[in-house]
Design an enzyme around this catalytic site. Structure first.
Site, mmCIF file in Angstrom:
data_model
loop_
_atom_site.group_PDB
_atom_site.id
_atom_site.type_symbol
_atom_site.label_atom_id
_atom_site.label_comp_id
_atom_site.label_asym_id
_atom_site.label_seq_id
_atom_site.Cartn_x
_atom_site.Cartn_y
_atom_site.Cartn_z
ATOM 1 C CG ASN A 41 -0.376 0.009 2.574
ATOM 2 O OD1 ASN A 41 0.300 -0.591 2.835
ATOM 3 N ND2 ASN A 41 -1.066 0.731 3.425
ATOM 4 C CD GLU A 43 -1.159 5.478 5.015
ATOM 5 O OE1 GLU A 43 -1.587 4.326 5.371
ATOM 6 O OE2 GLU A 43 -0.912 6.033 5.022
ATOM 7 C CB CYS A 52 -4.738 -1.201 -2.015
ATOM 8 S SG CYS A 52 -6.514 0.389 -1.634
ATOM 9 C CD GLU A 54 -5.045 -5.959 -1.554
ATOM 10 O OE1 GLU A 54 -6.331 -6.639 -0.710
ATOM 11 O OE2 GLU A 54 -4.964 -5.055 -1.345
ATOM 12 C CB CYS A 85 -10.825 -2.210 -0.452
ATOM 13 S SG CYS A 85 -10.168 -2.138 -1.548
ATOM 14 C CB CYS A 88 -8.535 -4.380 -3.894
ATOM 15 S SG CYS A 88 -6.973 -3.034 -3.445
#
Length: 133
Positions: A41, A43, A52, A54, A85, A88
């Site tokens: 990830n 940010e 993310c 993934e 999420c 994803c």
């Protein structure tokens, strides 16, 4: 083979850029060729502009010229296995068949095994976009 995915996801997790949440996530996937691709990830102070783990692994796979995933492993330092999420889940379904295994894990070794279909029932597919007229 799962241990290879776990090692790759655990290692890439350390590279995560998570200065705001402190929640680092690593993902590893195996493409149809057998090659492993990883992501973490990333940010951004302008939420929700981050990415993310993934999505990063999928982007690496596609950038390498592959479009079919066969196995997914996601890991985080959480009290229970971390799930992808919603966005994803749809991304995984874009490149993996319903039966593709998805393993979600904690750093403590707890794993939850599922499939893309179980994560995203009623997946939106290209068939939904076919014209009726």
């Amino acid at each position: 083979m799962v241990s290879e995915l776990r090692q790759a996801a655990t290692a890439v997790r350390e590279n995560a850029h998570a200065p705001y949440s402190g929640f680092k996530v690593g993902a590893a996937l195996r493409a149809a060729s057998g090659t492993l691709y990883v992501g973490c990830n990333v940010e951004n102070v302008a939420y929700p502009e981050g990415t993310c783990a993934e999505a990063g692994a999928i982007a690496a796979m596609v950038a390498a010229g592959e479009t079919v995933l066969k196995e997914v492993y996601v890991i985080a330092d959480s009290p229970m296995p971390v799930t992808p999420c919603g966005g994803c889940r749809q991304k995984l379904a874009e490149f993996g068949a319903a039966e593709v295994p998805v393993i979600m894990a904690t750093l403590g070794g707890e794993e939850q095994h599922t499939t893309i279909a179980e994560l995203l029932p009623g997946t939106f597919t290209v068939a939904h976009m076919e014209s009726q007229g």
